[in-house]
Design a protein around this motif. Structure first.
Motif, PDB file in Angstrom:
ATOM      1  N   GLU A 139       0.817  -1.213   0.000  1.00 20.33           N
ATOM      2  CA  GLU A 139       0.000   0.000   0.000  1.00 20.33           C
ATOM      3  C   GLU A 139       0.853   1.267   0.000  1.00 20.33           C
ATOM      4  O   GLU A 139       0.347   2.344  -0.265  1.00 20.33           O
ATOM      5  N   CYS A 140       2.134   1.141   0.319  1.00 18.21           N
ATOM      6  CA  CYS A 140       3.013   2.306   0.438  1.00 18.21           C
ATOM      7  C   CYS A 140       3.394   2.844  -0.944  1.00 18.21           C
ATOM      8  O   CYS A 140       3.710   2.078  -1.859  1.00 18.21           O
ATOM      9  N   PHE A 141       3.413   4.167  -1.057  1.00 25.13           N
ATOM     10  CA  PHE A 141       3.812   4.825  -2.302  1.00 25.13           C
ATOM     11  C   PHE A 141       5.261   4.472  -2.634  1.00 25.13           C
ATOM     12  O   PHE A 141       6.129   4.500  -1.773  1.00 25.13           O
ATOM     13  N   GLY A 142       5.511   4.130  -3.883  1.00 26.14           N
ATOM     14  CA  GLY A 142       6.863   3.866  -4.347  1.00 26.14           C
ATOM     15  C   GLY A 142       7.283   2.413  -4.278  1.00 26.14           C
ATOM     16  O   GLY A 142       8.313   2.042  -4.819  1.00 26.14           O
ATOM     17  N   ILE A 143       6.492   1.577  -3.631  1.00 25.19           N
ATOM     18  CA  ILE A 143       6.809   0.155  -3.561  1.00 25.19           C
ATOM     19  C   ILE A 143       6.081  -0.545  -4.703  1.00 25.19           C
ATOM     20  O   ILE A 143       4.856  -0.502  -4.788  1.00 25.19           O
ATOM     21  N   VAL A 144       6.842  -1.180  -5.592  1.00 25.51           N
ATOM     22  CA  VAL A 144       6.245  -1.923  -6.701  1.00 25.51           C
ATOM     23  C   VAL A 144       5.781  -3.286  -6.195  1.00 25.51           C
ATOM     24  O   VAL A 144       4.726  -3.773  -6.561  1.00 25.51           O
ATOM     25  N   GLY A 145       6.584  -3.898  -5.317  1.00 25.88           N
ATOM     26  CA  GLY A 145       6.217  -5.205  -4.768  1.00 25.88           C
ATOM     27  C   GLY A 145       7.368  -5.838  -4.035  1.00 25.88           C
ATOM     28  O   GLY A 145       8.446  -5.252  -3.893  1.00 25.88           O
ATOM     29  N   MET A 146       7.134  -7.053  -3.570  1.00 26.20           N
ATOM     30  CA  MET A 146       8.161  -7.824  -2.874  1.00 26.20           C
ATOM     31  C   MET A 146       9.005  -8.569  -3.910  1.00 26.20           C
ATOM     32  O   MET A 146       8.525  -8.902  -4.989  1.00 26.20           O
ATOM     33  N   ALA A 147      10.254  -8.809  -3.547  1.00 20.57           N
ATOM     34  CA  ALA A 147      11.179  -9.467  -4.461  1.00 20.57           C
ATOM     35  C   ALA A 147      11.505 -10.873  -3.979  1.00 20.57           C
ATOM     36  O   ALA A 147      11.658 -11.113  -2.787  1.00 20.57           O
ATOM     37  N   ASN A 148      11.604 -11.787  -4.920  1.00 13.87           N
ATOM     38  CA  ASN A 148      12.074 -13.139  -4.649  1.00 13.87           C
ATOM     39  C   ASN A 148      13.527 -13.192  -5.097  1.00 13.87           C
ATOM     40  O   ASN A 148      13.823 -12.969  -6.265  1.00 13.87           O
ATOM     41  N   VAL A 149      14.430 -13.469  -4.171  1.00 11.89           N
ATOM     42  CA  VAL A 149      15.849 -13.464  -4.481  1.00 11.89           C
ATOM     43  C   VAL A 149      16.341 -14.896  -4.572  1.00 11.89           C
ATOM     44  O   VAL A 149      16.211 -15.673  -3.631  1.00 11.89           O
ATOM     45  N   ASN A 150      16.925 -15.259  -5.717  1.00 16.89           N
ATOM     46  CA  ASN A 150      17.525 -16.572  -5.899  1.00 16.89           C
ATOM     47  C   ASN A 150      19.031 -16.393  -5.794  1.00 16.89           C
ATOM     48  O   ASN A 150      19.683 -15.958  -6.735  1.00 16.89           O
ATOM     49  N   MET A 151      19.579 -16.702  -4.626  1.00 12.91           N
ATOM     50  CA  MET A 151      21.003 -16.475  -4.370  1.00 12.91           C
ATOM     51  C   MET A 151      21.910 -17.325  -5.271  1.00 12.91           C
ATOM     52  O   MET A 151      22.967 -16.876  -5.672  1.00 12.91           O
ATOM     53  N   ALA A 152      21.496 -18.535  -5.579  1.00 16.30           N
ATOM     54  CA  ALA A 152      22.333 -19.418  -6.388  1.00 16.30           C
ATOM     55  C   ALA A 152      22.572 -18.850  -7.780  1.00 16.30           C
ATOM     56  O   ALA A 152      23.669 -18.934  -8.313  1.00 16.30           O
ATOM     57  N   GLU A 153      21.532 -18.256  -8.362  1.00 14.82           N
ATOM     58  CA  GLU A 153      21.647 -17.730  -9.716  1.00 14.82           C
ATOM     59  C   GLU A 153      21.809 -16.214  -9.758  1.00 14.82           C
ATOM     60  O   GLU A 153      22.015 -15.651 -10.817  1.00 14.82           O
ATOM     61  N   GLY A 154      21.701 -15.547  -8.610  1.00 16.82           N
ATOM     62  CA  GLY A 154      21.786 -14.093  -8.565  1.00 16.82           C
ATOM     63  C   GLY A 154      20.633 -13.436  -9.291  1.00 16.82           C
ATOM     64  O   GLY A 154      20.763 -12.373  -9.873  1.00 16.82           O
ATOM     65  N   PHE A 155      19.474 -14.049  -9.220  1.00 15.98           N
ATOM     66  CA  PHE A 155      18.292 -13.616  -9.969  1.00 15.98           C
ATOM     67  C   PHE A 155      17.246 -13.041  -9.013  1.00 15.98           C
ATOM     68  O   PHE A 155      16.971 -13.608  -7.971  1.00 15.98           O
ATOM     69  N   VAL A 156      16.665 -11.907  -9.373  1.00 20.88           N
ATOM     70  CA  VAL A 156      15.618 -11.266  -8.577  1.00 20.88           C
ATOM     71  C   VAL A 156      14.363 -11.170  -9.429  1.00 20.88           C
ATOM     72  O   VAL A 156      14.422 -10.752 -10.580  1.00 20.88           O
ATOM     73  N   SER A 157      13.229 -11.574  -8.839  1.00 19.10           N
ATOM     74  CA  SER A 157      11.966 -11.462  -9.579  1.00 19.10           C
ATOM     75  C   SER A 157      10.892 -10.859  -8.687  1.00 19.10           C
ATOM     76  O   SER A 157      10.931 -10.982  -7.471  1.00 19.10           O
ATOM     77  N   LEU A 158       9.938 -10.212  -9.320  1.00 20.52           N
ATOM     78  CA  LEU A 158       8.809  -9.607  -8.622  1.00 20.52           C
ATOM     79  C   LEU A 158       7.806 -10.691  -8.271  1.00 20.52           C
ATOM     80  O   LEU A 158       7.411 -11.482  -9.120  1.00 20.52           O
TER      81      LEU A 158
END
Length: 120
Positions: free
Chosen positions: A30-49
């Motif tokens: 609900e906060c202004f400026g936040i698109v969403g939470m991120a899922n971080v895959n440390m093994a691949e260095g990949f971030v997804s919404l």
């Protein structure tokens, strides 16, 4: 499955940490400026919404022995906003609403900005 429990004059109350994470994620979205939470895959260095129904995966809830909460947020911020202002707003809103919702005190909120995204 970790949970936080407290005793009252009527009995005991147990709140699952995933419930706290789900609520904190809804407040954060609900906060202004936040698109969403991120899922971080440390093994691949990949971030997804993460989609709205999986927002709790972007939040880690831990409870100290003194029954105070620590929340770790992995967020994606909107392009062009002041990151400091957005994170301060996020901390203030989450702290107030989660403490009111659970009756537990928040000791610390850590925010990890995992990415920036242009919103339409």
């Amino acid at each position: 499955m970790k949970s936080t429990s407290m005793n009252t004059h009527m009995g005991s109350i147990s709140i699952d940490n995933e419930v706290i994470a789900q609520y904190a994620g809804a407040v954060a979205n609900e906060c202004f400026g936040i698109v969403g939470m991120a899922n971080v895959n440390m093994a691949e260095g990949f971030v997804s919404l993460l989609k709205k129904d999986n927002i709790k995966r972007g939040i880690n809830v831990s409870v100290a022995p003194n029954r105070k909460l620590t929340l770790d947020f992995h967020v994606i911020i909107a392009y062009g906003v002041n990151i400091s202002s957005v994170t301060e707003n996020l901390i203030d809103n989450v702290k107030y609403k989660v403490e009111e919702f659970t009756g537990l005190e928040i000791e610390k909120i850590n925010i990890f900005v995992e990415g920036v995204r242009v919103i339409d």
